[in-house]
Design a protein around this motif. Structure first.
Motif, PDB file in Angstrom:
ATOM      1  N   SER A 258       4.157  -2.831  -5.464  1.00 59.71           N
ATOM      2  CA  SER A 258       2.853  -2.591  -4.986  1.00 59.71           C
ATOM      3  C   SER A 258       1.673  -3.668  -5.411  1.00 59.71           C
ATOM      4  O   SER A 258       0.896  -3.754  -4.844  1.00 59.71           O
TER       5      SER A 258
ATOM      6  N   THR B 162       1.122   4.168  -2.856  1.00 55.32           N
ATOM      7  CA  THR B 162       0.878   5.703  -2.682  1.00 55.32           C
ATOM      8  C   THR B 162       1.856   6.575  -2.878  1.00 55.32           C
ATOM      9  O   THR B 162       1.797   7.587  -3.431  1.00 55.32           O
TER      10      THR B 162
ATOM     11  N   ARG C  22       1.015  -1.130   0.060  1.00 55.15           N
ATOM     12  CA  ARG C  22      -0.168   0.144  -0.002  1.00 55.15           C
ATOM     13  C   ARG C  22       0.688   1.154   0.195  1.00 55.15           C
ATOM     14  O   ARG C  22       0.798   2.305  -0.609  1.00 55.15           O
TER      15      ARG C  22
END
Length: 243
Positions: free
Chosen positions: A179, A97, A93
């Motif tokens: 990711s 981001t 995560r």
């Protein structure tokens, strides 16, 4: 990966132009790059088949190897972080981001504010790896950029700006890769290997309709990526006739 490809080609062209302006022996530079990457298991003498007018592929291969070194580690081995193993979901995560936040940022402006951030450290290490002091002095007449980068700063020159575009593209690709679950696996074509169109993309154009028979990899230009057993990004290669 398209951004990596375009920025890498642009930076390679700029570096090659600098070499020519400095009256480098381009053919000798290609031989030096090739000899540095040959291994005892390279049975095919592919260097002789590579013309000096295709030196850009050898140079791009050199730049690519330097940039993608340790791509399979979460921080390019700049530290001993194990976040991807200790808390994999959160790490994925966080990577996405960072990818989303950095995607629209100008790398020069970012490093002007945070020169020693992790991305800044990556840029410094890669620049010093690619641009040997003797090489920089020959191309620019001094070592000013080397001194700035070694001190943790980032030059505002056109040349370094082009370098940063490649660095950002590869950094974003790295964030995106980490990711995903599972992360894609990077692979490189092997010099002297038979051309495999399902995993490789030929960078040079041939006259005529199709690829000539008996072509092998002369220069592994840039890596490819697989997700499981499926190739999602093909490795770029420069092909030469098999001897």
């Amino acid at each position: 990966m398209s951004q990596v490809k375009e920025t890498s080609k642009s930076f390679t062209s700029l570096l090659l132009s600098r070499m020519r302006s400095a009256h480098w022996d381009i053919a000798a530079a290609v031989r030096s790059i090739e000899s540095a990457t040959n291994t005892p298991n390279d049975h095919e003498n592919t260097t002789a088949a590579i013309g000096s007018h295709h030196a850009k592929y050898a140079l791009e291969s050199y730049i690519s190897r330097k940039f993608f070194h340790s791509f399979d580690h979460e921080t390019f081995y700049m530290d001993g972080s194990l976040s991807s193993l200790l808390n994999p979901d959160q790490f994925r995560r966080d990577c996405f981001t960072q990818f989303r936040d950095m995607n629209s940022m100008d790398p020069t402006e970012l490093l002007g504010i945070m020169p020693t951030c992790q991305f800044g450290q990556f840029c410094s290490k890669r620049y010093l790896s690619i641009m040997h002091p003797k090489m920089e002095e020959s191309l620019f007449g001094d070592l000013e950029q080397n001194r700035l980068v070694s001190a943790g700063n980032h030059p505002r020159s056109e040349f370094y700006g082009h370098f940063l575009k490649v660095a950002k593209a590869i950094w974003l690709l790295h964030l995106l890769a980490f990711s995903l679950d599972p992360s894609p696996t990077m692979f490189m074509a092997t010099k002297g290997a038979e051309f495999q169109p399902e995993y490789m993309e030929n960078v040079a154009r041939f006259s005529g309709r199709g690829l000539p028979v008996g072509q092998i990899v002369g220069i592994p230009v840039s890596p490819g990526f697989k997700l499981g057993s499926v190739s999602i990004i093909k490795a770029r290669v420069y092909l030469v006739p098999k001897k």
